[in-house]
Design a protein around this motif. Structure first.
Motif, PDB file in Angstrom:
ATOM      1  N   GLN A 261       0.778  -1.080  -0.038  1.00 39.20           N
ATOM      2  CA  GLN A 261       0.072  -0.023   0.073  1.00 39.20           C
ATOM      3  C   GLN A 261       1.088   1.250  -0.037  1.00 39.20           C
ATOM      4  O   GLN A 261       0.720   2.169   0.858  1.00 39.20           O
ATOM      5  N   THR A 263       2.445   4.508  -2.319  1.00 37.97           N
ATOM      6  CA  THR A 263       2.011   5.424  -3.313  1.00 37.97           C
ATOM      7  C   THR A 263       2.426   4.959  -4.882  1.00 37.97           C
ATOM      8  O   THR A 263       3.625   4.432  -4.666  1.00 37.97           O
ATOM      9  N   LEU A 264       1.782   5.276  -5.865  1.00 31.02           N
ATOM     10  CA  LEU A 264       2.330   5.061  -7.237  1.00 31.02           C
ATOM     11  C   LEU A 264       3.522   5.923  -7.564  1.00 31.02           C
ATOM     12  O   LEU A 264       4.432   5.200  -8.164  1.00 31.02           O
ATOM     13  N   ALA A 267       6.312   3.668  -5.908  1.00 34.93           N
ATOM     14  CA  ALA A 267       6.395   2.515  -6.772  1.00 34.93           C
ATOM     15  C   ALA A 267       7.237   2.857  -8.074  1.00 34.93           C
ATOM     16  O   ALA A 267       8.152   1.872  -8.463  1.00 34.93           O
ATOM     17  N   LEU A 289      -2.026   7.406  -5.829  1.00 37.82           N
ATOM     18  CA  LEU A 289      -2.801   6.167  -5.573  1.00 37.82           C
ATOM     19  C   LEU A 289      -2.031   5.315  -4.970  1.00 37.82           C
ATOM     20  O   LEU A 289      -0.961   5.004  -5.228  1.00 37.82           O
ATOM     21  N   ARG A 290      -2.785   4.418  -4.308  1.00 41.68           N
ATOM     22  CA  ARG A 290      -1.913   3.341  -3.417  1.00 41.68           C
ATOM     23  C   ARG A 290      -2.086   2.112  -4.255  1.00 41.68           C
ATOM     24  O   ARG A 290      -2.984   1.500  -4.653  1.00 41.68           O
ATOM     25  N   ILE A 291      -0.845   1.389  -3.970  1.00 43.08           N
ATOM     26  CA  ILE A 291      -0.721  -0.165  -4.486  1.00 43.08           C
ATOM     27  C   ILE A 291       0.079  -0.899  -3.869  1.00 43.08           C
ATOM     28  O   ILE A 291       0.814  -0.529  -3.023  1.00 43.08           O
ATOM     29  N   GLY A 292      -0.446  -2.318  -3.907  1.00 41.30           N
ATOM     30  CA  GLY A 292       0.290  -3.250  -3.159  1.00 41.30           C
ATOM     31  C   GLY A 292       0.510  -4.574  -4.140  1.00 41.30           C
ATOM     32  O   GLY A 292      -0.011  -4.436  -5.155  1.00 41.30           O
ATOM     33  N   GLY A 293       1.435  -5.347  -3.759  1.00 39.24           N
ATOM     34  CA  GLY A 293       1.727  -6.540  -4.639  1.00 39.24           C
ATOM     35  C   GLY A 293       3.278  -6.967  -4.944  1.00 39.24           C
ATOM     36  O   GLY A 293       3.976  -6.268  -4.139  1.00 39.24           O
ATOM     37  N   PHE A 303       3.975  -4.033 -15.243  1.00 38.22           N
ATOM     38  CA  PHE A 303       3.260  -3.352 -14.240  1.00 38.22           C
ATOM     39  C   PHE A 303       2.313  -2.414 -14.895  1.00 38.22           C
ATOM     40  O   PHE A 303       1.127  -2.036 -14.192  1.00 38.22           O
ATOM     41  N   LEU A 307      -1.691  -1.504 -14.079  1.00 39.77           N
ATOM     42  CA  LEU A 307      -2.271  -0.114 -13.780  1.00 39.77           C
ATOM     43  C   LEU A 307      -3.452   0.191 -14.786  1.00 39.77           C
ATOM     44  O   LEU A 307      -4.595   0.816 -14.374  1.00 39.77           O
ATOM     45  N   PHE A 311      -6.565  -0.454 -12.702  1.00 32.39           N
ATOM     46  CA  PHE A 311      -7.188   0.555 -12.163  1.00 32.39           C
ATOM     47  C   PHE A 311      -7.621   1.769 -12.815  1.00 32.39           C
ATOM     48  O   PHE A 311      -7.859   2.841 -12.451  1.00 32.39           O
TER      49      PHE A 311
END
Length: 333
Positions: A261, A263-264, A267, A289-293, A303, A307, A311
């Motif tokens: 989680q 921020t983009l 990342a 935008l929040r992202i995880g993985g 990737f 998105l 998203f």
């Protein structure tokens, strides 16, 4: 120090190392790699090798160490006659006669012949073994210098990130210099990441002392297993790390980026550490935008596709960049 002088000193250090007993096939492979990595390296090595050969000719029966190795031949001839010892008074005097104007730079190098340079390119990571039994794993675009001997063990992290698995030696602490920060250990496992204005240290096992030379009267910070410190010019921020946090910090050793989680914007900056094709965020809405993985470090196109599909972001890919933007409502026809 100029780049030219730095290369000259590296070439002289290689010649001095090859001049000693115990030259191994692994060292030969490292020398081959260094010579073939840049034309300037090859030229410096050839020139200094010729200088040593001329110096050796002044001593009857002496043979020089500087013959340029074949690009793919790493074999070492058993029982080959060794040249004069590298600190031989005759060799030093002969070198003065031959090198004349360059003697000063050459002797400066020979005074620090045990310093070895390790470097990785963009997107690569590689493990190196030191002669004390310690192992260093360098992350992408990392430059590190090591000086390990019977009297001391010191490493300079000039840029990038590295994981250290240090052989225990109570009589000779292992010291890492990262900018103005000094990290001291006896035997442990830890990682250091040097960024603009900050050094991050995280301990996987053992105990580490971190000293910050930028802050007056700052006491050293002691870290134990699963602790971290971020050292800047104004503060030392110490924290505890969970198992998941440690896994995330060290995921690059498996060629992965693990996000929880974030921020983009963060990342994207991490992907850009590993890839020539850059991720560019077109607007603040996309950046936050929040992202995880878990993602492969080199799969930046995959990737970006995620998105777009997952998203609903707009993706524009060129040869050099992938631009990510928030999807705007399309005008009614």
């Amino acid at each position: 120090m100029t780049k030219h002088l730095e290369i000259e000193q590296q070439a002289a250090a290689w010649l001095a190392r090859k001049d000693r007993d115990g030259w191994s096939a692994a060292e030969q492979a490292q020398l081959d790699q260094w010579i073939n990595s840049a034309t300037a390296h090859r030229v410096a090595y050839l020139r200094l090798a010729a200088t040593w050969s001329k110096a050796d000719l002044l001593a009857p029966g002496a043979a020089g160490p500087g013959a340029l190795p074949a690009r793919h031949d790493h074999a070492i001839a058993d029982g080959a006659r060794r040249p004069l010892p590298r600190y031989s008074a005759w060799r030093i005097a002969a070198a003065i006669l031959v090198t004349v104007g360059t003697a000063t730079g050459l002797f400066a190098t020979r005074a620090s012949v045990s310093e070895v340079r390790y470097e990785t390119t963009l997107g690569a990571h590689q493990t190196f073994a030191l002669k004390d039994g310690s192992k260093l794993t360098l992350n992408t675009a990392t430059l590190l210098r090591a000086r390990v001997s019977q009297t001391g063990r010191t490493v300079w992290l000039d840029k990038g990130e590295a994981y250290f698995d240090i052989a225990h030696d109570a009589a000779h602490p292992f010291v890492v210099i990262s900018g103005a920060n000094r990290i001291t250990v006896l035997g442990t496992k830890f990682a250091i990441r040097r960024e603009a204005g900050a050094t991050n240290v995280v301990v996987v096992d053992g105990r580490v002392r971190v000293e910050n030379g930028q802050i007056p009267n700052q006491l050293p910070v002691i870290l134990v297993k699963h602790q971290k410190v971020v050292a800047t010019s104004v503060k030392m921020l110490k924290s505890d790390e969970s198992d998941a946090g440690i896994e995330q910090v060290l995921s690059w050793r498996q060629g992965k980026l693990i996000f929880s989680q974030v921020t983009l914007d963060y990342a994207a900056s991490e992907f850009n550490r590993y890839n020539k094709k850059r991720l560019v965020l077109a607007d603040a809405e996309a950046a936050k935008l929040r992202i995880g993985g878990s993602f492969d470090v080199d799969n930046v196109s995959g990737f970006a596709s995620l998105l777009q599909r997952g998203f609903g972001l707009d993706v524009l890919e060129t040869d050099d960049t992938i631009t990510i933007a928030s999807r705007r409502p399309r005008p009614a026809p």
